[in-house]
Scaffold this motif. Structure first.
Motif, PDB file in Angstrom:
ATOM      1  N   ASP A 583      17.179 -12.743 -21.631  1.00 43.49           N
ATOM      2  CA  ASP A 583      18.143 -12.831 -20.543  1.00 43.49           C
ATOM      3  C   ASP A 583      19.479 -12.285 -21.032  1.00 43.49           C
ATOM      4  O   ASP A 583      20.214 -12.959 -21.766  1.00 43.49           O
ATOM      5  N   ALA A 584      19.835 -11.069 -20.645  1.00 44.37           N
ATOM      6  CA  ALA A 584      21.045 -10.407 -21.129  1.00 44.37           C
ATOM      7  C   ALA A 584      22.324 -11.098 -20.662  1.00 44.37           C
ATOM      8  O   ALA A 584      23.397 -10.852 -21.226  1.00 44.37           O
ATOM      9  N   GLU A 585      22.222 -11.966 -19.676  1.00 41.02           N
ATOM     10  CA  GLU A 585      23.397 -12.694 -19.193  1.00 41.02           C
ATOM     11  C   GLU A 585      23.571 -14.022 -19.898  1.00 41.02           C
ATOM     12  O   GLU A 585      24.475 -14.794 -19.572  1.00 41.02           O
ATOM     13  N   ASN A 586      22.730 -14.275 -20.884  1.00 39.59           N
ATOM     14  CA  ASN A 586      22.671 -15.607 -21.481  1.00 39.59           C
ATOM     15  C   ASN A 586      22.481 -15.498 -22.992  1.00 39.59           C
ATOM     16  O   ASN A 586      21.475 -15.919 -23.538  1.00 39.59           O
ATOM     17  N   MET A 587      23.494 -14.920 -23.682  1.00 38.45           N
ATOM     18  CA  MET A 587      23.385 -14.691 -25.121  1.00 38.45           C
ATOM     19  C   MET A 587      24.571 -15.318 -25.845  1.00 38.45           C
ATOM     20  O   MET A 587      25.722 -15.221 -25.392  1.00 38.45           O
ATOM     21  N   GLY A 588      24.265 -15.970 -26.992  1.00 33.48           N
ATOM     22  CA  GLY A 588      25.294 -16.631 -27.785  1.00 33.48           C
ATOM     23  C   GLY A 588      25.161 -16.296 -29.258  1.00 33.48           C
ATOM     24  O   GLY A 588      24.176 -15.704 -29.702  1.00 33.48           O
ATOM     25  N   ILE A 589      26.164 -16.699 -30.036  1.00 32.00           N
ATOM     26  CA  ILE A 589      26.209 -16.381 -31.461  1.00 32.00           C
ATOM     27  C   ILE A 589      26.920 -17.513 -32.198  1.00 32.00           C
ATOM     28  O   ILE A 589      27.749 -18.222 -31.616  1.00 32.00           O
ATOM     29  N   TRP A 590      26.586 -17.672 -33.479  1.00 31.27           N
ATOM     30  CA  TRP A 590      27.300 -18.667 -34.279  1.00 31.27           C
ATOM     31  C   TRP A 590      27.405 -18.176 -35.717  1.00 31.27           C
ATOM     32  O   TRP A 590      26.687 -17.254 -36.135  1.00 31.27           O
ATOM     33  N   GLY A 591      28.306 -18.795 -36.480  1.00 23.81           N
ATOM     34  CA  GLY A 591      28.422 -18.501 -37.898  1.00 23.81           C
ATOM     35  C   GLY A 591      29.391 -19.443 -38.576  1.00 23.81           C
ATOM     36  O   GLY A 591      30.204 -20.115 -37.918  1.00 23.81           O
ATOM     37  N   TRP A 592      29.287 -19.507 -39.895  1.00 25.76           N
ATOM     38  CA  TRP A 592      30.099 -20.412 -40.723  1.00 25.76           C
ATOM     39  C   TRP A 592      30.879 -19.571 -41.720  1.00 25.76           C
ATOM     40  O   TRP A 592      30.336 -18.662 -42.341  1.00 25.76           O
ATOM     41  N   SER A 593      32.157 -19.841 -41.903  1.00 24.14           N
ATOM     42  CA  SER A 593      32.995 -19.141 -42.870  1.00 24.14           C
ATOM     43  C   SER A 593      33.130 -17.677 -42.452  1.00 24.14           C
ATOM     44  O   SER A 593      33.649 -17.397 -41.372  1.00 24.14           O
ATOM     45  N   TYR A 594      32.647 -16.731 -43.272  1.00 29.17           N
ATOM     46  CA  TYR A 594      32.675 -15.333 -42.824  1.00 29.17           C
ATOM     47  C   TYR A 594      31.894 -15.184 -41.522  1.00 29.17           C
ATOM     48  O   TYR A 594      32.275 -14.415 -40.638  1.00 29.17           O
ATOM     49  N   GLY A 595      30.815 -15.947 -41.396  1.00 34.90           N
ATOM     50  CA  GLY A 595      30.039 -15.918 -40.161  1.00 34.90           C
ATOM     51  C   GLY A 595      30.834 -16.409 -38.968  1.00 34.90           C
ATOM     52  O   GLY A 595      30.641 -15.946 -37.834  1.00 34.90           O
ATOM     53  N   ASN A 717      24.659 -29.630 -28.531  1.00 34.88           N
ATOM     54  CA  ASN A 717      25.093 -29.952 -27.166  1.00 34.88           C
ATOM     55  C   ASN A 717      25.871 -28.790 -26.552  1.00 34.88           C
ATOM     56  O   ASN A 717      25.720 -28.475 -25.370  1.00 34.88           O
ATOM     57  N   PHE A 718      26.714 -28.157 -27.368  1.00 29.95           N
ATOM     58  CA  PHE A 718      27.517 -27.037 -26.879  1.00 29.95           C
ATOM     59  C   PHE A 718      26.625 -25.868 -26.464  1.00 29.95           C
ATOM     60  O   PHE A 718      26.862 -25.223 -25.430  1.00 29.95           O
ATOM     61  N   ILE A 719      25.595 -25.597 -27.258  1.00 30.72           N
ATOM     62  CA  ILE A 719      24.656 -24.522 -26.919  1.00 30.72           C
ATOM     63  C   ILE A 719      23.941 -24.835 -25.611  1.00 30.72           C
ATOM     64  O   ILE A 719      23.843 -23.996 -24.706  1.00 30.72           O
ATOM     65  N   GLU A 720      23.446 -26.075 -25.491  1.00 34.08           N
ATOM     66  CA  GLU A 720      22.686 -26.443 -24.294  1.00 34.08           C
ATOM     67  C   GLU A 720      23.560 -26.412 -23.039  1.00 34.08           C
ATOM     68  O   GLU A 720      23.083 -26.101 -21.943  1.00 34.08           O
ATOM     69  N   GLU A 721      24.852 -26.705 -23.212  1.00 35.71           N
ATOM     70  CA  GLU A 721      25.756 -26.705 -22.063  1.00 35.71           C
ATOM     71  C   GLU A 721      26.144 -25.295 -21.625  1.00 35.71           C
ATOM     72  O   GLU A 721      26.495 -25.074 -20.460  1.00 35.71           O
ATOM     73  N   ASN A 722      26.079 -24.337 -22.560  1.00 36.27           N
ATOM     74  CA  ASN A 722      26.623 -23.016 -22.257  1.00 36.27           C
ATOM     75  C   ASN A 722      25.618 -21.875 -22.303  1.00 36.27           C
ATOM     76  O   ASN A 722      25.941 -20.766 -21.864  1.00 36.27           O
ATOM     77  N   LEU A 723      24.415 -22.124 -22.826  1.00 33.71           N
ATOM     78  CA  LEU A 723      23.328 -21.142 -22.748  1.00 33.71           C
ATOM     79  C   LEU A 723      22.200 -21.798 -21.966  1.00 33.71           C
ATOM     80  O   LEU A 723      21.473 -22.634 -22.510  1.00 33.71           O
ATOM     81  N   GLU A 724      22.069 -21.428 -20.739  1.00 35.58           N
ATOM     82  CA  GLU A 724      21.156 -22.136 -19.857  1.00 35.58           C
ATOM     83  C   GLU A 724      19.706 -21.772 -20.140  1.00 35.58           C
ATOM     84  O   GLU A 724      19.353 -20.603 -20.265  1.00 35.58           O
ATOM     85  N   VAL A 725      18.876 -22.804 -20.243  1.00 32.23           N
ATOM     86  CA  VAL A 725      17.421 -22.626 -20.274  1.00 32.23           C
ATOM     87  C   VAL A 725      16.904 -23.118 -18.944  1.00 32.23           C
ATOM     88  O   VAL A 725      16.852 -24.326 -18.688  1.00 32.23           O
ATOM     89  N   ASN A 726      16.561 -22.188 -18.072  1.00 28.75           N
ATOM     90  CA  ASN A 726      16.053 -22.560 -16.749  1.00 28.75           C
ATOM     91  C   ASN A 726      14.704 -23.248 -16.928  1.00 28.75           C
ATOM     92  O   ASN A 726      13.811 -22.709 -17.565  1.00 28.75           O
ATOM     93  N   PRO A 727      14.536 -24.450 -16.402  1.00 24.96           N
ATOM     94  CA  PRO A 727      13.251 -25.148 -16.582  1.00 24.96           C
ATOM     95  C   PRO A 727      12.075 -24.364 -16.015  1.00 24.96           C
ATOM     96  O   PRO A 727      10.935 -24.545 -16.430  1.00 24.96           O
ATOM     97  N   ASN A 728      12.356 -23.466 -15.082  1.00 20.12           N
ATOM     98  CA  ASN A 728      11.285 -22.638 -14.521  1.00 20.12           C
ATOM     99  C   ASN A 728      11.310 -21.220 -15.097  1.00 20.12           C
ATOM    100  O   ASN A 728      10.764 -20.307 -14.495  1.00 20.12           O
ATOM    101  N   ILE A 729      11.928 -21.065 -16.218  1.00 21.87           N
ATOM    102  CA  ILE A 729      12.292 -19.786 -16.844  1.00 21.87           C
ATOM    103  C   ILE A 729      11.917 -18.589 -15.989  1.00 21.87           C
ATOM    104  O   ILE A 729      10.759 -18.243 -15.821  1.00 21.87           O
ATOM    105  N   LYS A 730      12.949 -17.919 -15.439  1.00 26.98           N
ATOM    106  CA  LYS A 730      12.725 -16.888 -14.420  1.00 26.98           C
ATOM    107  C   LYS A 730      11.914 -15.716 -14.951  1.00 26.98           C
ATOM    108  O   LYS A 730      12.011 -15.330 -16.108  1.00 26.98           O
ATOM    109  N   SER A 731      11.148 -15.158 -14.082  1.00 23.39           N
ATOM    110  CA  SER A 731      10.338 -13.994 -14.441  1.00 23.39           C
ATOM    111  C   SER A 731      11.225 -12.764 -14.532  1.00 23.39           C
ATOM    112  O   SER A 731      12.192 -12.615 -13.794  1.00 23.39           O
TER     113      SER A 731
END
Length: 733
Positions: A583-595, A717-731
């Motif tokens: 889902d190109a409208e639903n992408m996130g990223i994380w990192g620590w220090s340099y990340g 919690n932050f990921i789940e609140e901001n990257l939606e997983v549709n329970p019916n995951i759209k086709s």
């Protein structure tokens, strides 16, 4: 030689009833001990090459022991020492042998200072007389026995002392040591952090001279942190920390002659603003080597210093358009010729020079990297090393003659192979793991790699993992900006290519680093498995600037940290977003220090690609970070202001559109919380909404008690609140 092996523990959930239903991983599993590691502490080969010792601790009795085991059989043959035999101490947490293995330095009451440094109460134990002798009544640093075992040198309150173990007499070698001003014999903060050593003194082989470094940090700016603690009023931690472009310690080299009772100052010539990242005595007791590095870190001179005449001569000069890596690989052979590693042909390889610095031959070559140098066997004239010859995400152990001939691969399983050799290079213990195989340890012959015996495997761990909802880690490459970037991907176990899933990108991306390796689960991997179980696709990517693919790939980011690797991380997500199942409208990223520096930049500069980002303990401007690390890649901010400012996320806050979580420990002596405080203020003034959390008094690792559980709960919690997983995951069709 001391090596600690991490042994993945068996799952402890013995009371769980096994059913056909796969269990979901929880944060309590990850941080509550389900995947706790056991360790073989302080495995060290004895000089005889046939036996090794292990530091064991009896939890029931509260005692420590140093036990001897046979390489060939693995059976315990005897105990060298058990603290139950000692009246003065109940146990010890560290030990070091004298060179002749007749005495031990035992450490007790050890307290950490920074990343590598400690202080404690130390004793010397004589294995022949069975006598125990306290070195000092005060807590000291880096006690080191002379090669003949007759004396011990150590640092107390920034001065060097030498104690005669037979008479008990103590001689103070230096007298000018003073907190936050003069340091003798141990390193300052930035040397410890970035050159990775603490003890800055060395005995020569005849035990009659000590070479040492002196740091004058009087003019280095101080950094101050509040320590909140439990008292009514907070206290302050103040220490010298040179930020990029600021004044460094003035370092000098000295040799103390124990027989003459004098100190000679070594004249290294007309260097301005330089580092001495390594000193080491050669096999000639009167010849000391020193590596001198200019402040830009692109010219390194190897000196040989005659301690009798005080004559210093440059034997070898290493230059690079970007920077020269400092290693611990310098090895002197019996004739004082030496082994050296270098990237000068574009890949990290082994070289052999004679004692005058003339190149005898390049020992290894090819479009692959030597990733670990294990040593040289003088009897067989064989060098042992680890490399990426079988792929940049894999490691294997090899041997080769010093002539560069007769190269032999000693390991044969695809994954991560590392070795710990016996003192005489008869055997090596191979540590192996891969993405599908937890740690396995086995004993092999060094001459041909033949298996002698298996030591330990974790097959029961695999059976336990089978109870959980795990998905395979799939390795591939992704064509991005003209390069094939290494990538792994974890999909939900019930993955359906006809449906779409949110994408979560994991990366570190720092110079020479590697996120994508064919290795078994680390702690974060269990978290990624948990996220996959919740319906996310998780990928790890190594952009340009990361390691093990040659110097050109690694050093392309020079003077532009945060430009090319950020472009790659943004473009990689854009490319992945074109896959039908993402889902190109639903992408996130994380990192620590340099990340965290990277994830912040990716969200701000890639605001049309990334919907959310988490940054933990990030550098937000390279102007805030230390001189040695930052200038290695960026030169100084005075010389390269645009490189610093155009690539630092604090200067791009107005571009924030998505959800942003910023996390830091207030006791971080490495990446100061100043980075986050300044970022917060910039975001506030740009009127950007975001989430943030501070962990009081926690350092760069942000751990202790329930801290990690709390942090990963917050991030999940932050990921789940901001990257939606549709329970019916759209086709996607």
């Amino acid at each position: 030689m001391k090596l600690t092996y991490g042994l993945l523990a068996l799952f402890l959930s013995a009371t769980t009833i096994l059913t056909a239903q796969k269990k979901e991983i929880t944060l309590e599993d990850i941080w509550g001990g389900t995947f706790r590691q056991e360790r073989m502490e302080s495995l060290r080969s004895l000089n005889n090459g046939k036996e090794y010792v292990v530091h064991n601790y009896d939890r029931a009795a509260g005692t420590s022991s140093i036990d001897v085991y046979s390489y060939e059989t693995g059976k315990k043959t005897r105990s060298l020492l058990n603290s139950a035999q000692l009246q003065e101490i109940k146990n010890f947490s560290s030990f070091e042998f004298s060179e002749n293995e007749e005495k031990l330095v035992l450490g007790t009451e050890i307290e950490p200072i920074y990343r590598h440094s400690t202080r404690g109460i130390f004793y010397v134990y004589d294995l022949n007389s069975k006598q125990l002798q306290k070195i000092s009544e005060e807590k000291i640093k880096e006690p080191t026995l002379s090669p003949n075992g007759k004396k011990v040198a150590y640092v107390l309150e920034n001065n060097i002392y030498v104690k005669d173990l037979s008479s008990g007499e103590v001689e103070q070698v230096t007298t000018d040591g003073e907190w936050n001003k003069i340091i003798n014999g141990v390193t300052d903060w930035v040397y410890e952090e970035e050159f990775s050593f603490v003890r800055a003194f060395q005995w020569n082989k005849d035990s009659n001279k000590i070479a040492f470094l002196r740091f004058d940090e009087t003019e280095v700016p101080e950094f101050s942190m509040d320590v909140f603690g439990q008292d009514l009023y907070p206290s302050k931690s103040t220490f010298k920390y040179p930020k990029a472009g600021e004044k460094n310690s003035e370092v000098s080299l000295h040799v103390y002659d124990l027989q003459k009772n004098n100190i000679v100052n070594v004249d290294l010539g007309d260097y301005q603003d330089f580092y001495i990242p390594r000193i080491k005595w050669t096999n000639d007791a009167d010849v000391l080597s020193a590596q001198v590095l200019n402040r830009h870190q692109n010219v390194l001179d190897l000196f040989f210093i005659n301690a009798e005449t005080n004559n210093a001569e440059v034997i070898l000069t290493e230059k690079d358009e970007a920077y020269v890596d400092v290693t611990d690989n310098l090895t002197f052979l019996n004739d004082n010729s030496f082994i050296w590693t270098s990237e000068k042909d574009g890949w990290n390889h082994i070289y052999h020079y004679d004692k005058t610095g003339k190149l005898k031959n390049q020992v290894t070559d090819g479009n692959w990297e030597v990733t670990n140098y294990y040593g040289f066997d003088p009897k067989s004239k064989t060098i042992f090393f680890q490399s990426t010859e079988n792929g940049s995400i894999n490691r294997d152990v090899f041997s080769i003659k010093a002539t560069g001939k007769n190269k032999r691969q000693l390991t044969n399983r695809v994954g991560q192979n590392s070795a710990d050799f016996s003192a005489d290079y008869t055997y090596f213990i191979n540590s192996f793991n891969s993405a599908t195989t937890p740690y396995e340890f086995s004993l092999h012959r060094a001459k041909d790699g033949k298996l002698v015996r298996e030591i330990l495997n974790n097959k029961e761990l695999l059976a336990q993992i089978d109870q959980f909802d795990f998905s395979p880690k799939e390795f591939s490459t992704l064509a991005v900006n003209g390069n094939d970037l290494n990538m792994w991907m974890i999909k939900p176990s019930n993955f359906d290519p006809a449906k779409q899933y949110p994408l979560f990108v994991a990366q570190y991306s720092g110079p020479g680093s590697q996120e994508v390796g064919n290795r078994f689960h680390g702690t974060n991997d269990y978290w990624y498995q948990m996220l996959a179980g919740k319906g996310y696709i998780v990928v790890g990517i190594d952009p340009r600037g990361t390691g093990y693919k040659g110097a050109t790939f690694k050093k392309v980011t020079q003077k532009e940290l945060g430009k090319y690797e950020v472009e790659d991380i943004i473009e990689a997500a854009r490319i992945l977003g074109k896959r039908e199942y993402i889902d190109a409208e639903n992408m996130g990223i994380w990192g620590w220090s340099y990340g965290g520096f990277m994830s912040s930049n990716a969200l701000f500069k890639g605001n049309d690609v990334y919907k959310m980002a988490i940054a933990v303990a990030p550098v937000t401007s390279w102007r805030f970070y230390d001189s040695v690390y930052t200038e290695r890649y960026m030169t100084t901010p005075q010389e390269n202001p645009s490189g610093y400012d155009e690539n630092s996320p604090i200067n791009h806050v107005e571009k924030l559109k998505g959800a942003y979580l910023l996390v830091h420990g207030t006791g971080d002596d490495n990446v100061h919380v100043q980075n986050t405080m300044r970022m917060i203020e910039a975001l506030v003034q740009a009127n950007k909404q975001f989430d943030w959390a501070l962990y009081p008094d926690k350092n760069h690792g942000i751990y202790g008690g329930n801290t990690r559980l709390h942090l990963y709960t917050l991030m999940t919690n932050f990921i789940e609140e901001n990257l939606e997983v549709n329970p019916n995951i759209k086709s996607s069709l």
